[in-house]
Design a protein around this motif. Structure first.
Motif, short mmCIF file in Angstrom:
data_model
loop_
_atom_site.label_atom_id
_atom_site.label_comp_id
_atom_site.label_asym_id
_atom_site.label_seq_id
_atom_site.Cartn_x
_atom_site.Cartn_y
_atom_site.Cartn_z
N TRP A 199 -12.46 1.70 -12.04
CA TRP A 199 -11.82 2.18 -10.86
C TRP A 199 -11.24 1.11 -9.98
O TRP A 199 -10.36 1.14 -9.24
CB TRP A 199 -12.82 2.93 -10.23
CG TRP A 199 -12.36 3.35 -8.68
CD1 TRP A 199 -11.89 4.67 -8.60
CD2 TRP A 199 -12.56 2.75 -7.61
NE1 TRP A 199 -11.41 4.70 -7.31
CE2 TRP A 199 -12.06 3.42 -6.62
CE3 TRP A 199 -13.30 1.52 -7.10
CZ2 TRP A 199 -11.94 3.15 -5.16
CZ3 TRP A 199 -13.20 1.18 -5.76
CH2 TRP A 199 -12.57 1.85 -4.98
N ALA A 200 -12.13 -0.08 -9.66
CA ALA A 200 -11.84 -1.23 -8.93
C ALA A 200 -10.50 -1.80 -9.34
O ALA A 200 -9.52 -2.09 -8.63
CB ALA A 200 -12.79 -2.07 -8.55
N MET A 201 -10.32 -1.91 -10.65
CA MET A 201 -9.22 -2.67 -11.13
C MET A 201 -7.89 -1.73 -10.98
O MET A 201 -6.75 -2.19 -10.75
CB MET A 201 -9.33 -3.11 -12.63
CG MET A 201 -8.21 -3.55 -13.43
SD MET A 201 -7.90 -5.25 -12.92
CE MET A 201 -9.25 -6.24 -13.48
N ALA A 202 -7.96 -0.47 -11.51
CA ALA A 202 -6.88 0.38 -11.07
C ALA A 202 -6.63 0.36 -9.58
O ALA A 202 -5.32 0.70 -9.46
CB ALA A 202 -7.39 1.92 -11.74
N THR A 203 -7.38 0.54 -8.77
CA THR A 203 -7.11 0.43 -7.39
C THR A 203 -6.40 -0.56 -6.76
O THR A 203 -5.53 -0.58 -6.15
CB THR A 203 -8.21 0.93 -6.58
OG1 THR A 203 -9.05 2.06 -7.29
CG2 THR A 203 -8.10 1.18 -5.27
N LEU A 204 -7.05 -1.86 -7.12
CA LEU A 204 -6.69 -3.03 -6.78
C LEU A 204 -5.23 -3.45 -7.36
O LEU A 204 -4.31 -4.34 -6.58
CB LEU A 204 -7.44 -4.30 -7.11
CG LEU A 204 -8.58 -4.25 -6.13
CD1 LEU A 204 -9.93 -5.55 -6.85
CD2 LEU A 204 -8.46 -4.78 -4.74
N THR A 205 -4.71 -2.95 -8.49
CA THR A 205 -3.51 -3.30 -8.89
C THR A 205 -2.69 -2.01 -8.66
O THR A 205 -1.46 -2.11 -8.95
CB THR A 205 -3.47 -3.19 -10.58
OG1 THR A 205 -4.10 -2.15 -11.28
CG2 THR A 205 -4.23 -4.28 -10.96
N LEU A 229 -5.84 -2.98 0.98
CA LEU A 229 -6.18 -4.62 0.62
C LEU A 229 -5.38 -4.85 -0.55
O LEU A 229 -4.92 -5.92 -0.61
CB LEU A 229 -7.75 -4.63 0.59
CG LEU A 229 -8.20 -6.13 0.16
CD1 LEU A 229 -7.80 -7.20 1.32
CD2 LEU A 229 -9.87 -6.48 -0.13
N SER A 230 -5.26 -3.92 -1.49
CA SER A 230 -4.53 -4.19 -2.76
C SER A 230 -3.24 -4.68 -2.62
O SER A 230 -2.85 -5.29 -3.48
CB SER A 230 -4.93 -3.22 -3.92
OG SER A 230 -4.33 -1.97 -3.27
N MET A 231 -2.42 -3.85 -1.61
CA MET A 231 -1.09 -4.21 -1.27
C MET A 231 -0.95 -5.47 -0.98
O MET A 231 0.18 -6.19 -1.60
CB MET A 231 -0.82 -3.31 -0.32
CG MET A 231 -0.81 -1.61 -0.59
SD MET A 231 -0.10 -0.74 0.82
CE MET A 231 -0.45 0.77 0.07
N GLY A 232 -1.77 -6.28 -0.30
CA GLY A 232 -1.60 -7.59 0.03
C GLY A 232 -1.93 -8.32 -1.18
O GLY A 232 -1.50 -9.45 -0.97
N MET A 233 -3.06 -8.12 -1.78
CA MET A 233 -3.23 -8.94 -3.04
C MET A 233 -2.53 -9.13 -3.97
O MET A 233 -2.01 -10.23 -4.55
CB MET A 233 -4.75 -8.33 -3.51
CG MET A 233 -5.99 -8.54 -2.45
SD MET A 233 -6.37 -10.24 -1.94
CE MET A 233 -6.75 -10.95 -3.54
N VAL A 234 -1.84 -8.06 -4.35
CA VAL A 234 -0.71 -8.03 -5.44
C VAL A 234 0.47 -8.93 -4.91
O VAL A 234 1.05 -9.40 -5.82
CB VAL A 234 -0.40 -6.61 -5.88
CG1 VAL A 234 0.85 -6.27 -6.81
CG2 VAL A 234 -1.75 -5.86 -6.46
N ALA A 235 0.56 -8.83 -3.65
CA ALA A 235 1.74 -9.51 -3.02
C ALA A 235 1.60 -11.11 -3.37
O ALA A 235 2.87 -11.86 -3.25
CB ALA A 235 2.23 -9.00 -1.64
#
Length: 315
Positions: A199-205, A229-235
Protein backbone atom coordinates in the motif's frame (compact mmCIF):
# COMPACT_ATOMS: atom_id res chain seq x y z
CA UNK A 1 48.49 -3.58 -43.02
CA UNK A 2 46.42 -4.91 -40.09
CA UNK A 3 46.79 -1.56 -38.29
CA UNK A 4 45.50 0.28 -41.35
CA UNK A 5 42.57 -2.11 -41.63
CA UNK A 6 41.81 -1.73 -37.92
CA UNK A 7 41.64 2.05 -38.28
CA UNK A 8 39.26 1.67 -41.23
CA UNK A 9 37.00 -0.67 -39.26
CA UNK A 10 37.02 1.75 -36.30
CA UNK A 11 36.09 4.63 -38.63
CA UNK A 12 33.16 2.66 -40.06
CA UNK A 13 31.83 1.58 -36.66
CA UNK A 14 32.22 5.07 -35.19
CA UNK A 15 30.98 6.88 -38.36
CA UNK A 16 34.01 9.15 -38.67
CA UNK A 17 35.99 10.60 -41.56
CA UNK A 18 35.29 9.47 -45.09
CA UNK A 19 33.40 6.39 -43.82
CA UNK A 20 30.48 8.31 -42.32
CA UNK A 21 27.95 7.18 -44.93
CA UNK A 22 29.07 3.56 -44.78
CA UNK A 23 29.02 3.66 -40.99
CA UNK A 24 25.52 5.13 -41.04
CA UNK A 25 24.37 2.36 -43.40
CA UNK A 26 25.83 -0.27 -41.05
CA UNK A 27 24.05 1.35 -38.10
CA UNK A 28 20.70 1.37 -39.93
CA UNK A 29 21.14 -2.30 -40.86
CA UNK A 30 21.91 -3.24 -37.25
CA UNK A 31 18.96 -1.22 -35.95
CA UNK A 32 16.60 -3.02 -38.35
CA UNK A 33 18.10 -6.37 -37.35
CA UNK A 34 17.59 -5.60 -33.65
CA UNK A 35 13.97 -4.60 -34.26
CA UNK A 36 13.39 -7.76 -36.33
CA UNK A 37 14.81 -9.82 -33.45
CA UNK A 38 12.57 -8.15 -30.88
CA UNK A 39 9.47 -8.70 -33.04
CA UNK A 40 10.46 -12.33 -33.69
CA UNK A 41 11.04 -13.03 -29.98
CA UNK A 42 7.65 -11.55 -29.09
CA UNK A 43 5.85 -13.55 -31.80
CA UNK A 44 7.72 -16.71 -30.80
CA UNK A 45 6.02 -16.58 -27.39
CA UNK A 46 2.78 -17.58 -29.19
CA UNK A 47 2.82 -21.38 -29.15
CA UNK A 48 1.04 -21.77 -32.49
CA UNK A 49 3.40 -19.39 -34.29
CA UNK A 50 6.44 -20.96 -32.60
CA UNK A 51 5.50 -24.43 -33.82
CA UNK A 52 4.55 -23.33 -37.35
CA UNK A 53 7.54 -21.08 -38.03
CA UNK A 54 10.12 -22.70 -35.76
CA UNK A 55 12.68 -23.12 -38.54
CA UNK A 56 12.34 -19.46 -39.61
CA UNK A 57 12.76 -18.22 -36.06
CA UNK A 58 15.80 -20.47 -35.58
CA UNK A 59 17.36 -19.30 -38.85
CA UNK A 60 16.89 -15.63 -37.91
CA UNK A 61 18.38 -16.29 -34.47
CA UNK A 62 21.50 -17.97 -35.87
CA UNK A 63 22.08 -15.26 -38.48
CA UNK A 64 21.49 -12.46 -35.94
CA UNK A 65 23.78 -13.92 -33.30
CA UNK A 66 26.50 -14.42 -35.90
CA UNK A 67 26.25 -10.78 -37.00
CA UNK A 68 26.08 -9.46 -33.42
CA UNK A 69 29.06 -11.63 -32.45
CA UNK A 70 31.06 -10.33 -35.42
CA UNK A 71 30.18 -6.76 -34.47
CA UNK A 72 31.22 -7.37 -30.85
CA UNK A 73 34.57 -8.89 -31.87
CA UNK A 74 35.28 -6.07 -34.34
CA UNK A 75 34.45 -3.39 -31.77
CA UNK A 76 36.64 -5.12 -29.20
CA UNK A 77 39.47 -5.38 -31.76
CA UNK A 78 39.43 -1.79 -32.98
CA UNK A 79 38.40 0.01 -29.77
CA UNK A 80 42.08 0.89 -29.19
CA UNK A 81 41.82 3.35 -32.11
CA UNK A 82 38.94 5.29 -30.54
CA UNK A 83 40.03 8.71 -29.28
CA UNK A 84 39.14 8.00 -25.64
CA UNK A 85 41.27 4.81 -25.61
CA UNK A 86 44.03 5.87 -28.02
CA UNK A 87 45.09 8.60 -25.57
CA UNK A 88 45.59 6.11 -22.72
CA UNK A 89 49.19 5.08 -22.08
CA UNK A 90 48.37 1.41 -21.56
CA UNK A 91 48.92 -1.86 -23.44
CA UNK A 92 46.20 -2.68 -25.98
CA UNK A 93 44.91 -5.61 -23.92
CA UNK A 94 44.21 -3.30 -20.98
CA UNK A 95 42.39 -0.88 -23.28
CA UNK A 96 40.28 -3.72 -24.65
CA UNK A 97 39.54 -4.96 -21.12
CA UNK A 98 38.40 -1.46 -20.14
CA UNK A 99 36.17 -1.31 -23.20
CA UNK A 100 34.76 -4.80 -22.52
CA UNK A 101 33.58 -3.65 -19.08
CA UNK A 102 31.91 -0.49 -20.41
CA UNK A 103 28.05 -0.44 -20.33
CA UNK A 104 27.59 -0.55 -24.12
CA UNK A 105 30.04 -3.45 -24.51
CA UNK A 106 28.28 -5.39 -21.74
CA UNK A 107 24.94 -4.87 -23.54
CA UNK A 108 26.52 -6.15 -26.77
CA UNK A 109 27.75 -9.25 -24.93
CA UNK A 110 24.35 -9.90 -23.35
CA UNK A 111 22.82 -9.83 -26.85
CA UNK A 112 24.82 -12.89 -27.95
CA UNK A 113 25.65 -14.74 -24.73
CA UNK A 114 22.30 -16.55 -24.08
CA UNK A 115 22.25 -18.21 -27.50
CA UNK A 116 25.90 -19.25 -27.24
CA UNK A 117 25.40 -20.66 -23.74
CA UNK A 118 22.33 -22.57 -24.93
CA UNK A 119 24.69 -24.92 -26.80
CA UNK A 120 26.24 -25.97 -23.46
CA UNK A 121 23.49 -25.37 -20.87
CA UNK A 122 19.79 -26.23 -20.99
CA UNK A 123 17.67 -23.12 -20.46
CA UNK A 124 13.99 -22.65 -19.73
CA UNK A 125 12.74 -21.26 -23.06
CA UNK A 126 10.67 -18.59 -21.31
CA UNK A 127 13.72 -17.38 -19.38
CA UNK A 128 15.85 -17.46 -22.53
CA UNK A 129 13.21 -15.50 -24.45
CA UNK A 130 13.18 -12.74 -21.83
CA UNK A 131 17.00 -12.57 -21.76
CA UNK A 132 17.11 -12.36 -25.56
CA UNK A 133 14.66 -9.45 -25.42
CA UNK A 134 17.43 -7.46 -23.72
CA UNK A 135 18.83 -7.00 -27.23
CA UNK A 136 16.54 -4.01 -27.48
CA UNK A 137 19.03 -2.20 -25.23
CA UNK A 138 21.54 -2.40 -28.10
CA UNK A 139 19.53 0.46 -29.60
CA UNK A 140 21.12 2.63 -26.89
CA UNK A 141 24.33 2.64 -28.94
CA UNK A 142 22.53 4.14 -31.95
CA UNK A 143 20.27 6.56 -30.06
CA UNK A 144 21.98 9.81 -29.07
CA UNK A 145 18.99 10.71 -26.88
CA UNK A 146 19.43 7.50 -24.87
CA UNK A 147 23.15 8.19 -24.52
CA UNK A 148 22.26 11.68 -23.30
CA UNK A 149 19.88 10.21 -20.72
CA UNK A 150 22.52 7.70 -19.56
CA UNK A 151 25.00 10.57 -19.19
CA UNK A 152 22.41 12.43 -17.09
CA UNK A 153 21.95 9.35 -14.87
CA UNK A 154 25.72 9.02 -14.45
CA UNK A 155 26.22 12.69 -13.59
CA UNK A 156 23.37 12.77 -11.07
CA UNK A 157 23.97 9.29 -9.66
CA UNK A 158 24.92 10.49 -6.17
CA UNK A 159 21.94 12.87 -5.97
CA UNK A 160 19.57 10.17 -7.24
CA UNK A 161 20.89 7.70 -4.66
CA UNK A 162 20.28 10.27 -1.93
CA UNK A 163 16.73 10.85 -3.22
CA UNK A 164 15.99 7.11 -3.34
CA UNK A 165 17.41 6.70 0.17
CA UNK A 166 15.01 9.37 1.45
CA UNK A 167 12.14 7.67 -0.40
CA UNK A 168 13.10 4.33 1.20
CA UNK A 169 13.00 5.91 4.66
CA UNK A 170 9.58 7.45 3.93
CA UNK A 171 8.38 4.10 2.56
CA UNK A 172 9.31 2.30 5.80
CA UNK A 173 7.74 5.04 7.96
CA UNK A 174 4.52 4.96 5.91
CA UNK A 175 4.37 1.16 6.14
CA UNK A 176 4.91 1.20 9.90
CA UNK A 177 2.33 3.96 10.38
CA UNK A 178 -0.46 2.30 8.40
CA UNK A 179 0.38 -1.04 10.05
CA UNK A 180 -0.10 0.41 13.55
CA UNK A 181 -3.38 2.07 12.55
CA UNK A 182 -5.03 -0.62 10.41
CA UNK A 183 -3.59 -4.02 11.37
CA UNK A 184 -6.43 -4.84 13.81
CA UNK A 185 -9.17 -3.79 11.39
CA UNK A 186 -7.71 -5.34 8.21
CA UNK A 187 -5.27 -8.09 9.23
CA UNK A 188 -5.37 -9.64 5.75
CA UNK A 189 -4.10 -6.43 4.12
CA UNK A 190 -2.17 -4.66 6.88
CA UNK A 191 -1.39 -7.57 9.17
CA UNK A 192 2.35 -7.04 8.92
CA UNK A 193 4.76 -4.33 7.83
CA UNK A 194 5.79 -6.19 4.64
CA UNK A 195 2.09 -6.44 3.65
CA UNK A 196 1.62 -2.73 4.41
CA UNK A 197 4.59 -1.90 2.17
CA UNK A 198 2.51 -2.71 -0.93
CA UNK A 199 0.00 0.00 0.00
CA UNK A 200 2.79 2.42 0.91
CA UNK A 201 4.57 1.83 -2.38
CA UNK A 202 1.39 2.27 -4.45
CA UNK A 203 0.55 5.46 -2.54
CA UNK A 204 4.03 7.01 -2.59
CA UNK A 205 4.33 6.48 -6.34
CA UNK A 206 0.87 8.11 -6.74
CA UNK A 207 -0.37 4.97 -8.52
CA UNK A 208 -3.07 4.15 -5.96
CA UNK A 209 -3.72 0.57 -7.04
CA UNK A 210 -6.86 0.36 -4.88
CA UNK A 211 -6.67 -3.23 -3.63
CA UNK A 212 -5.56 -2.06 -0.15
CA UNK A 213 -7.09 1.10 1.32
CA UNK A 214 -7.41 2.34 4.90
CA UNK A 215 -11.00 2.28 6.27
CA UNK A 216 -10.62 3.95 9.68
CA UNK A 217 -10.80 7.77 9.90
CA UNK A 218 -7.28 7.95 11.33
CA UNK A 219 -6.00 5.61 8.60
CA UNK A 220 -7.65 7.70 5.87
CA UNK A 221 -6.17 10.88 7.35
CA UNK A 222 -2.74 9.25 7.47
CA UNK A 223 -3.17 8.02 3.88
CA UNK A 224 -4.04 11.56 2.75
CA UNK A 225 -0.85 12.90 4.33
CA UNK A 226 1.22 10.21 2.61
CA UNK A 227 -0.44 11.02 -0.73
CA UNK A 228 0.39 14.73 -0.39
CA UNK A 229 3.94 13.87 0.67
CA UNK A 230 4.37 11.53 -2.30
CA UNK A 231 3.78 14.36 -4.82
CA UNK A 232 6.91 16.09 -3.62
CA UNK A 233 8.91 12.87 -3.27
CA UNK A 234 8.31 11.76 -6.86
CA UNK A 235 9.22 15.23 -8.13
CA UNK A 236 12.75 15.08 -6.64
CA UNK A 237 14.33 12.51 -9.03
CA UNK A 238 12.27 13.88 -11.93
CA UNK A 239 13.59 17.39 -11.35
CA UNK A 240 17.16 16.13 -10.98
CA UNK A 241 17.01 14.23 -14.27
CA UNK A 242 15.32 17.11 -16.11
CA UNK A 243 17.94 19.64 -15.00
CA UNK A 244 20.80 17.24 -15.74
CA UNK A 245 19.36 16.43 -19.18
CA UNK A 246 19.20 20.14 -20.00
CA UNK A 247 22.76 20.59 -18.70
CA UNK A 248 24.01 17.75 -20.92
CA UNK A 249 22.39 19.40 -23.96
CA UNK A 250 24.00 22.73 -23.07
CA UNK A 251 27.43 21.12 -22.68
CA UNK A 252 27.14 19.45 -26.09
CA UNK A 253 26.11 22.68 -27.77
CA UNK A 254 28.99 24.52 -26.06
CA UNK A 255 31.44 21.83 -27.20
CA UNK A 256 30.20 22.17 -30.79
CA UNK A 257 30.43 25.98 -30.61
CA UNK A 258 34.02 25.74 -29.34
CA UNK A 259 34.89 23.45 -32.25
CA UNK A 260 33.38 25.99 -34.68
CA UNK A 261 35.42 28.82 -33.16
CA UNK A 262 38.55 26.69 -33.42
CA UNK A 263 37.80 26.07 -37.10
CA UNK A 264 37.26 29.79 -37.67
CA UNK A 265 40.72 30.78 -36.44
CA UNK A 266 41.77 31.49 -40.04
CA UNK A 267 38.46 33.23 -40.77
CA UNK A 268 36.72 30.44 -42.70
CA UNK A 269 35.71 26.79 -42.47
CA UNK A 270 37.43 24.64 -45.11
CA UNK A 271 36.28 21.24 -46.34
CA UNK A 272 38.35 19.20 -43.84
CA UNK A 273 37.11 21.31 -40.94
CA UNK A 274 33.54 20.96 -42.19
CA UNK A 275 33.91 17.16 -42.25
CA UNK A 276 35.30 17.24 -38.72
CA UNK A 277 32.35 19.38 -37.57
CA UNK A 278 29.91 16.99 -39.24
CA UNK A 279 31.49 14.02 -37.45
CA UNK A 280 31.34 15.95 -34.16
CA UNK A 281 27.70 16.85 -34.83
CA UNK A 282 26.80 13.16 -35.23
CA UNK A 283 28.79 12.21 -32.14
CA UNK A 284 27.08 14.90 -30.02
CA UNK A 285 23.64 14.04 -31.39
CA UNK A 286 22.84 17.50 -32.78
CA UNK A 287 20.43 17.92 -35.69
CA UNK A 288 21.76 19.26 -39.05
CA UNK A 289 19.54 22.34 -38.70
CA UNK A 290 20.84 23.07 -35.21
CA UNK A 291 24.45 22.59 -36.34
CA UNK A 292 24.02 24.88 -39.38
CA UNK A 293 22.46 27.58 -37.22
CA UNK A 294 25.36 27.33 -34.77
CA UNK A 295 27.91 27.61 -37.62
CA UNK A 296 26.14 30.68 -39.06
CA UNK A 297 25.90 32.31 -35.62
CA UNK A 298 29.54 31.68 -34.73
CA UNK A 299 30.67 32.86 -38.19
CA UNK A 300 28.69 36.10 -37.92
CA UNK A 301 30.04 36.74 -34.42
CA UNK A 302 33.57 36.06 -35.65
CA UNK A 303 33.15 38.48 -38.56
CA UNK A 304 31.63 41.07 -36.24
CA UNK A 305 34.66 40.94 -33.93
CA UNK A 306 37.08 41.19 -36.85
CA UNK A 307 35.93 44.72 -37.68
CA UNK A 308 35.85 47.87 -35.60
CA UNK A 309 32.29 48.81 -34.76
CA UNK A 310 33.17 52.54 -34.91
CA UNK A 311 35.15 52.92 -38.15
CA UNK A 312 34.37 49.59 -39.86
CA UNK A 313 38.04 48.81 -40.50
CA UNK A 314 39.37 45.29 -40.15
CA UNK A 315 41.16 44.77 -36.83
Amino acid sequence: MSLHLREKVAAVLEETGQYQRLGRAVDIFLILLILANVIAIVLESEKALSQTYHSHFLRLEIISVSIFALEYVLRLWCCVDKIEYAQLKQPNWKKRLKYATSPLAVIDLIAILPTILMAFITFDLRFLRVIRLLRIFKLTRYSRAMQLLLAAFKEESSSLLAAFFIMSVVLIMASCGIYLIEHDIQPDKFGSIPKAMWWAMATLTTVGYGDSVPVTPLGQFFGGLITLLSMGMVAIPTGLLASSFAEQLRKRRDAFNEAILHALVDGEVDENERQHLEALRIELGLSPLEANQAIKLMTSQRVHHMYCRHCGKKL
